[in-house]
Design a protein around this motif. Structure first.
Motif, PDB file in Angstrom:
ATOM      1  N   SER A 106       0.823  -1.214   0.000  1.00 42.00           N
ATOM      2  CA  SER A 106       0.000   0.000   0.000  1.00 42.00           C
ATOM      3  C   SER A 106       0.855   1.261   0.000  1.00 42.00           C
ATOM      4  O   SER A 106       0.420   2.314  -0.465  1.00 42.00           O
ATOM      5  N   GLU A 107       2.091   1.159   0.523  1.00 45.49           N
ATOM      6  CA  GLU A 107       2.926   2.359   0.675  1.00 45.49           C
ATOM      7  C   GLU A 107       3.938   2.561  -0.445  1.00 45.49           C
ATOM      8  O   GLU A 107       4.600   3.587  -0.494  1.00 45.49           O
ATOM      9  N   LYS A 126      -2.600   1.454  -3.964  1.00 40.66           N
ATOM     10  CA  LYS A 126      -3.703   2.306  -3.511  1.00 40.66           C
ATOM     11  C   LYS A 126      -4.345   3.077  -4.659  1.00 40.66           C
ATOM     12  O   LYS A 126      -5.413   3.663  -4.507  1.00 40.66           O
ATOM     13  N   CYS A 134      -3.204   5.818  -5.930  1.00 38.60           N
ATOM     14  CA  CYS A 134      -2.959   7.257  -5.812  1.00 38.60           C
ATOM     15  C   CYS A 134      -1.857   7.667  -6.790  1.00 38.60           C
ATOM     16  O   CYS A 134      -0.882   6.941  -6.979  1.00 38.60           O
ATOM     17  N   ASN A 170       1.797  11.938  -1.174  1.00 43.17           N
ATOM     18  CA  ASN A 170       1.380  10.955  -0.169  1.00 43.17           C
ATOM     19  C   ASN A 170       2.175  11.205   1.114  1.00 43.17           C
ATOM     20  O   ASN A 170       3.135  11.975   1.124  1.00 43.17           O
ATOM     21  N   ASP A 220      -9.215  10.143   0.945  1.00 38.30           N
ATOM     22  CA  ASP A 220      -8.902   8.707   0.871  1.00 38.30           C
ATOM     23  C   ASP A 220      -7.483   8.397   1.315  1.00 38.30           C
ATOM     24  O   ASP A 220      -7.141   7.259   1.550  1.00 38.30           O
ATOM     25  N   HIS A 221      -6.615   9.413   1.367  1.00 38.93           N
ATOM     26  CA  HIS A 221      -5.253   9.176   1.852  1.00 38.93           C
ATOM     27  C   HIS A 221      -4.750  10.411   2.587  1.00 38.93           C
ATOM     28  O   HIS A 221      -5.248  11.511   2.375  1.00 38.93           O
ATOM     29  N   ILE A 233      -9.506  10.676   7.966  1.00 44.89           N
ATOM     30  CA  ILE A 233      -8.463  11.113   7.026  1.00 44.89           C
ATOM     31  C   ILE A 233      -8.640  12.599   6.718  1.00 44.89           C
ATOM     32  O   ILE A 233      -7.679  13.366   6.721  1.00 44.89           O
ATOM     33  N   GLU A 290      -5.446   4.094   6.074  1.00 41.21           N
ATOM     34  CA  GLU A 290      -5.334   4.104   4.614  1.00 41.21           C
ATOM     35  C   GLU A 290      -5.516   2.729   3.974  1.00 41.21           C
ATOM     36  O   GLU A 290      -5.521   2.616   2.759  1.00 41.21           O
ATOM     37  N   ASN A 310      -8.514   3.092  -3.081  1.00 42.52           N
ATOM     38  CA  ASN A 310      -9.089   4.439  -3.116  1.00 42.52           C
ATOM     39  C   ASN A 310     -10.485   4.301  -3.712  1.00 42.52           C
ATOM     40  O   ASN A 310     -10.756   3.417  -4.515  1.00 42.52           O
TER      41      ASN A 310
END
Length: 376
Positions: free
Chosen positions: A104-105, A129, A131, A148, A176-177, A347, A366, A370
């Motif tokens: 996710s990161e 994610k 993003c 992010n 969403d983040h 968030i 998170e 998304n």
């Protein structure tokens, strides 16, 4: 003991469209909510508990000589299953380090193109994610858009490129983040921009992102021109970069359009959304390259892993831009909505500076995909 694979290696495989087989050992409900995706990715879900006594449930589904990447939430359960599979004669089983949490990161930088006078624009793709954030550089200076919270990635990239991050910009207040924009500006001594209409409740200082107030990166002709484009939020502001690129935030995506309900104002904001998409953007050049802040489908990843489309082409093929009847459009964007993003209210509060969760809690907030788009 089984071998492991880092998120960076898996990201390269997906971006290069390599055939990838994932064995996801999370519970089916977690898997159904959010999984690793890519055009050439095959994913098999077999919950960990079904494999504790023996890996027999997957033996018939998998070739013992093919490369398999085992995945779980944090990397522990999948490591154990990968070891068991190796003992059962599977020769190429790898465990994804850190599991879905690490996935996710991960941010993967992709070059979008060159700008006037030697500048460049990069897109950072957060594959786990969906993003998308941006790094605009020129003449020793840089601006980061929709950052992010993993800000060290941008700092390291700036160091590699030999540039100073002077500006961080959020196109809107994200739901969403967790945004890294303010923190990145604080660490680099830069200026943080946020649309004022989205910032009525924020607890910190910022510079207003306003139409008519260009942001110049470097000494070149790269102008970041804000274009007020409400609809996803009341303050949503797009950026025109170098007269080539349109950074649309969460207003317009490659396959869909932004949802107007994440501040509980769907009925109020649907008219703004329609006006932005059907009038304001219509006045812009068809040749602008649309660069959104998110993507929802693996098919949106183009060559080299970037997500983009020509504005004129989207007016031909994006379903969200084809609804002539206003009532039908209103119905589509207020009724045809996916579930709201995980912990989206917290968030938003974090992005306003109202709460400051611990890092581990931010990661939990998170978790999941998304959900900023109207479903196409």
């Amino acid at each position: 003991m089984s071998q492991s694979v880092a998120t960076k290696e898996l990201a390269k495989k997906i971006i290069n469209n390599e055939k990838t087989l994932i064995l996801d050992v999370r519970n089916t409900d977690e898997f159904d909510n959010w999984k690793i995706e890519g055009e050439n990715v095959e994913v098999i879900n077999e919950p960990y508990f079904n494999l504790l006594d023996s890996v027999d449930p997957v033996v018939d589904k998998l070739d013992k000589d093919q490369e398999i990447i085992a995945v779980c939430a944090k990397g522990g359960s999948s490591e154990m299953i990968a070891d068991m599979m190796e003992e059962a004669g599977f020769s190429q089983v790898y465990n994804l380090e850190g599991g879905m949490k690490a996935w996710s990161e991960h941010l993967e930088p992709v070059k979008i193109g060159d700008l006037s006078d030697g500048g460049a624009l990069y897109q950072f793709v957060r594959l786990g994610k969906g993003c998308l954030s941006y790094f605009i550089e020129s003449d020793g200076e840089a601006a980061v858009v929709d950052a992010n919270r993993m800000i060290d990635v941008y700092e390291d990239f700036a160091k590699e490129r030999g540039v100073q991050i002077k500006y961080t910009i959020d196109t809107h207040l994200h739901a969403d983040h967790i945004s890294g924009g303010r923190m990145l500006a604080e660490k680099t001594g830069g200026t943080y921009y946020l649309p004022e209409k989205d910032a009525t409740e924020v607890t910190f200082d910022f510079a207003g992102l306003e139409e008519g107030k260009d942001i110049t990166v470097g000494r070149t002709s790269i102008q970041v021109q804000p274009l007020y484009s409400p609809g996803h939020t009341i303050g949503s502001t797009s950026l025109i970069v170098d007269d080539q690129y349109l950074l649309t935030g969460d207003i317009l995506f490659v396959r869909s359009i932004g949802r107007p309900d994440l501040a509980g104002k769907a009925e109020d904001w649907v008219g703004d959304l329609r006006n932005t998409l059907y009038s304001r953007y219509k006045e812009l050049s068809d040749n602008l390259v649309v660069l959104p802040a998110h993507y929802s489908f693996a098919e949106e990843l183009g060559k080299g892993g970037s997500v983009s489309a020509r504005l004129g082409d989207l007016y031909q093929r994006n379903a969200g831009l084809q609804v002539e009847d206003e009532n039908e459009f209103r119905k589509m964007v207020t009724e045809n909505l996916p579930p709201q993003p995980n912990a989206y209210e917290d968030i938003r509060k974090t992005n306003m500076g109202k709460i400051t969760p611990e890092v581990e809690e931010q990661k939990e907030m998170e978790t999941g995909p998304n959900r900023c788009a109207v479903e196409g």
